[in-house]
Motif scaffolding. Sequence first.
Motif, PDB file in Angstrom:
ATOM      1  N   ASN A 170       0.805  -1.230   0.000  1.00 19.00           N
ATOM      2  CA  ASN A 170       0.000   0.000   0.000  1.00 19.00           C
ATOM      3  C   ASN A 170       0.836   1.278   0.000  1.00 19.00           C
ATOM      4  O   ASN A 170       0.415   2.296   0.522  1.00 19.00           O
ATOM      5  N   LYS A 171       2.027   1.194  -0.572  1.00 19.43           N
ATOM      6  CA  LYS A 171       2.865   2.384  -0.712  1.00 19.43           C
ATOM      7  C   LYS A 171       3.518   2.330  -2.086  1.00 19.43           C
ATOM      8  O   LYS A 171       3.561   1.294  -2.731  1.00 19.43           O
ATOM      9  N   ASP A 172       4.072   3.447  -2.516  1.00 17.09           N
ATOM     10  CA  ASP A 172       4.749   3.524  -3.797  1.00 17.09           C
ATOM     11  C   ASP A 172       6.103   2.803  -3.673  1.00 17.09           C
ATOM     12  O   ASP A 172       7.004   3.286  -2.988  1.00 17.09           O
ATOM     13  N   ARG A 174       8.467   2.566  -5.661  1.00 19.78           N
ATOM     14  CA  ARG A 174       9.606   3.302  -6.212  1.00 19.78           C
ATOM     15  C   ARG A 174      10.241   4.188  -5.146  1.00 19.78           C
ATOM     16  O   ARG A 174      11.417   4.505  -5.220  1.00 19.78           O
ATOM     17  N   GLN A 175       9.459   4.576  -4.150  1.00 17.17           N
ATOM     18  CA  GLN A 175       9.962   5.407  -3.055  1.00 17.17           C
ATOM     19  C   GLN A 175      10.410   4.562  -1.860  1.00 17.17           C
ATOM     20  O   GLN A 175      11.433   4.831  -1.266  1.00 17.17           O
TER      21      GLN A 175
END
Length: 193
Positions: A170-172, A174-175
């Motif tokens: 539930n997070k990007d 790529r980051q």
Amino acid sequence: MLSIYKDLDLEIPEGVTVEVNSRLVTVKGPRGELKKNLRHMAMDIRLVKGPKGNKVKFVVWHGDRKHSACLRTAQASVNNMIKGVTIGFQYKMRAVYNHFPINMIIAGDGKSLEIRNFLGEKRARHVQMAEGVTIKEDKTQKDQVLVEGNDIELVSQSAASLHDVTLVRNKDIRQFLDGIYCTEKTSVVQVEA
């Protein structure tokens, strides 16, 4: 003329014994013993004793293209068993983090690992190693553990379990690149090239 059978040979090295009993293969060596059931593959597996050494012969009769492809798979499986009982398998797993340092706590018996402070979370994650697989801290590199064993399937599955338990959800992605990643696949016993 079309061949009625296809075969592959695999040399058995010195100090390793291979037994075949109706496609149930047992390999014994200096690091231990491995067994594998290859009865799901329709082929002949034979031991051939010769003056130049012993071999394992894999034979497929009247095989089409897909059936003949099983030859190489069976040969690779037995070859991996021979490598496992002679030099073993080792996966180097490294903890990568940006802000919150990942704490890896290895149990005293080397059979499980506890992961704390992943992305600053309070909950602890537990990973149990497969049967015959051990985990230990790498003395040469910070935040790195060594997953070792004789069976390549169990060692790679244990390493994959370490990686999977630290997947970011539930997070990007790529980051948020935090996690435990495999940096090198090598052998336990180092072989001179």
